[in-house]
Design an enzyme around this catalytic site. Sequence first.
Site, PDB file in Angstrom:
ATOM      1  N   SER A  93       0.863  -1.193   0.000  1.00 33.42           N
ATOM      2  CA  SER A  93       0.000   0.000   0.000  1.00 33.42           C
ATOM      3  C   SER A  93       0.893   1.235   0.000  1.00 33.42           C
ATOM      4  O   SER A  93       2.026   1.172   0.518  1.00 33.42           O
ATOM      5  CB  SER A  93      -0.867   0.002   1.266  1.00 33.42           C
ATOM      6  OG  SER A  93      -1.465   1.273   1.446  1.00 33.42           O
TER       7      SER A  93
ATOM      8  N   TYR B 285      -0.958  -1.121  10.297  1.00 31.49           N
ATOM      9  CA  TYR B 285      -1.147  -1.351   8.851  1.00 31.49           C
ATOM     10  C   TYR B 285       0.091  -0.903   8.074  1.00 31.49           C
ATOM     11  O   TYR B 285       0.600  -1.636   7.212  1.00 31.49           O
ATOM     12  CB  TYR B 285      -2.384  -0.583   8.379  1.00 31.49           C
ATOM     13  CG  TYR B 285      -2.782  -0.817   6.937  1.00 31.49           C
ATOM     14  CD1 TYR B 285      -3.338  -2.028   6.527  1.00 31.49           C
ATOM     15  CD2 TYR B 285      -2.625   0.185   5.981  1.00 31.49           C
ATOM     16  CE1 TYR B 285      -3.719  -2.233   5.197  1.00 31.49           C
ATOM     17  CE2 TYR B 285      -3.009  -0.011   4.653  1.00 31.49           C
ATOM     18  CZ  TYR B 285      -3.548  -1.221   4.269  1.00 31.49           C
ATOM     19  OH  TYR B 285      -3.928  -1.418   2.960  1.00 31.49           O
TER      20      TYR B 285
HETATM   21  P1  NAP Z   1     -11.436  -5.748   0.756  1.00 30.24           P
HETATM   22  O1  NAP Z   1     -12.447  -5.130  -0.133  1.00 30.24           O
HETATM   23  O2  NAP Z   1     -11.623  -5.663   2.225  1.00 30.24           O
HETATM   24  O3  NAP Z   1     -11.233  -7.285   0.310  1.00 30.24           O
HETATM   25  C1  NAP Z   1     -10.313  -8.087   0.995  1.00 30.24           C
HETATM   26  C2  NAP Z   1     -10.726  -9.526   0.860  1.00 30.24           C
HETATM   27  O4  NAP Z   1      -9.784 -10.341   1.622  1.00 30.24           O
HETATM   28  C3  NAP Z   1     -12.106  -9.779   1.474  1.00 30.24           C
HETATM   29  O5  NAP Z   1     -12.859 -10.652   0.659  1.00 30.24           O
HETATM   30  C4  NAP Z   1     -11.771 -10.420   2.813  1.00 30.24           C
HETATM   31  O6  NAP Z   1     -12.766 -11.286   3.331  1.00 30.24           O
HETATM   32  C5  NAP Z   1     -10.520 -11.209   2.452  1.00 30.24           C
HETATM   33  N1  NAP Z   1      -9.763 -11.555   3.664  1.00 30.24           N
HETATM   34  C6  NAP Z   1      -9.584 -10.795   4.769  1.00 30.24           C
HETATM   35  N2  NAP Z   1      -8.868 -11.470   5.685  1.00 30.24           N
HETATM   36  C7  NAP Z   1      -8.605 -12.692   5.149  1.00 30.24           C
HETATM   37  C8  NAP Z   1      -7.929 -13.831   5.607  1.00 30.24           C
HETATM   38  N3  NAP Z   1      -7.369 -13.851   6.837  1.00 30.24           N
HETATM   39  N4  NAP Z   1      -7.825 -14.918   4.816  1.00 30.24           N
HETATM   40  C9  NAP Z   1      -8.386 -14.913   3.574  1.00 30.24           C
HETATM   41  N5  NAP Z   1      -9.073 -13.854   3.083  1.00 30.24           N
HETATM   42  C10 NAP Z   1      -9.186 -12.758   3.854  1.00 30.24           C
HETATM   43  O7  NAP Z   1      -9.979  -5.118   0.473  1.00 30.24           O
HETATM   44  P2  NAP Z   1      -9.347  -4.487  -0.869  1.00 30.24           P
HETATM   45  O8  NAP Z   1      -9.504  -3.026  -0.795  1.00 30.24           O
HETATM   46  O9  NAP Z   1      -9.807  -5.242  -2.057  1.00 30.24           O
HETATM   47  O10 NAP Z   1      -7.794  -4.775  -0.568  1.00 30.24           O
HETATM   48  C11 NAP Z   1      -7.071  -5.850  -1.160  1.00 30.24           C
HETATM   49  C12 NAP Z   1      -5.599  -5.646  -0.836  1.00 30.24           C
HETATM   50  O11 NAP Z   1      -5.157  -4.372  -1.345  1.00 30.24           O
HETATM   51  C13 NAP Z   1      -5.317  -5.631   0.669  1.00 30.24           C
HETATM   52  O12 NAP Z   1      -4.094  -6.285   0.925  1.00 30.24           O
HETATM   53  C14 NAP Z   1      -5.205  -4.150   0.969  1.00 30.24           C
HETATM   54  O13 NAP Z   1      -4.418  -3.887   2.120  1.00 30.24           O
HETATM   55  C15 NAP Z   1      -4.576  -3.627  -0.298  1.00 30.24           C
HETATM   56  N6  NAP Z   1      -4.815  -2.199  -0.514  1.00 30.24           N
HETATM   57  C16 NAP Z   1      -6.086  -1.689  -0.667  1.00 30.24           C
HETATM   58  C17 NAP Z   1      -6.258  -0.319  -0.880  1.00 30.24           C
HETATM   59  C18 NAP Z   1      -7.604   0.334  -1.052  1.00 30.24           C
HETATM   60  O14 NAP Z   1      -7.688   1.584  -1.115  1.00 30.24           O
HETATM   61  N7  NAP Z   1      -8.696  -0.447  -1.163  1.00 30.24           N
HETATM   62  C19 NAP Z   1      -5.125   0.533  -0.911  1.00 30.24           C
HETATM   63  C20 NAP Z   1      -3.875  -0.034  -0.745  1.00 30.24           C
HETATM   64  C21 NAP Z   1      -3.711  -1.393  -0.558  1.00 30.24           C
HETATM   65  P3  NAP Z   1     -13.912 -10.646   4.295  1.00 30.24           P
HETATM   66  O15 NAP Z   1     -14.812  -9.926   3.370  1.00 30.24           O
HETATM   67  O16 NAP Z   1     -14.572 -11.817   4.935  1.00 30.24           O
HETATM   68  O17 NAP Z   1     -13.184  -9.763   5.272  1.00 30.24           O
END
Ligand code: NAP
Length: 246
Positions: free
Chosen positions: A144, A157
């Site tokens: 991130s 984080y």
């Molecule tokens: P999200 O919408 O919260 O989706 C994350 C997915 O991972 C959800 O389906 C979640 O399941 C699943 N998950 C959580 N904990 C888990 C575990 N222990 N084992 C297996 N699956 C698990 O997040 P996102 O925004 O798509 O983010 C994806 C990645 O990009 C993350 O690593 C995040 O830190 C990174 N990121 C995101 C952003 C942003 O602005 N969105 C920015 C920078 C980096 P549940 O729904 O059951 O929780």
Amino acid sequence: MTGRLSGKQALITGAGRGIGAAIALRFASEGAALLLNDIDAAAVAAIAEECRKDSAAVHVCVADVSDPSAVERLFDEAVAALGGLTVLVNNAGIGGVGKTILDSDLDEWNRMIAVDLTSVFLACRAAVPLMRDTGRGSIINLSSVTGVTGTAGSVPYASAKAGVIGLSKALAKETAHWRINVNAIAPGLIDTEMSRVRGQSSSAADLLWPRIGTPDDIAHLAVYLASDEAEFVTGQVISPNGGAVI
Ligand code: NAP
């Protein structure tokens, strides 16, 4: 079917929604065989069903990627279902809770490090021997911008996501001679459930580009990094962030 990823066997964690789901759908459309993981069985089953419109080989393994025995099971499933592994996307993660260090407790810290960093270590350690034996592999780890610049209210984080960058660089140095490339994607603000829960307005104010990011912005980059076009790219941190950090 032919595509930029045809012949690739890919495992994507956290594929039930958001960025992981977008990567799964793009990988399927580019012809990869897939093993999709998430902790949420119903969500990942629904994405797998959508992916099957493009790729016949789509499998699901529900597992908590912070649990070492569940990760072992996940990689056993990769071998059983896909016959090997050439692409790993460590995407599963949980977001910051918006507390300063003075309000943070050790349990929250430990959970964040386990889900956002230890999971990446466990999955990479399991993937490398499979890729080494194939003679080729691509590992893509979701970091991130917060892991690069820090964000107030996100000490656990930011620490986990900075750790993902260090892990990716060190692993790239260990595995290049086996033709395994390892890169980190460090997204800025992307419109998903995670950023909606945290609140998007303060990060949106930093954007130069006239919109916030979409999961597809990250999926396009993941397709490139997983493809043979990116073979010479390793140990890099690539940050699609709409110019928020230059
Ligand atoms: P999200 O919408 O919260 O989706 C994350 C997915 O991972 C959800 O389906 C979640 O399941 C699943 N998950 C959580 N904990 C888990 C575990 N222990 N084992 C297996 N699956 C698990 O997040 P996102 O925004 O798509 O983010 C994806 C990645 O990009 C993350 O690593 C995040 O830190 C990174 N990121 C995101 C952003 C942003 O602005 N969105 C920015 C920078 C980096 P549940 O729904 O059951 O929780």
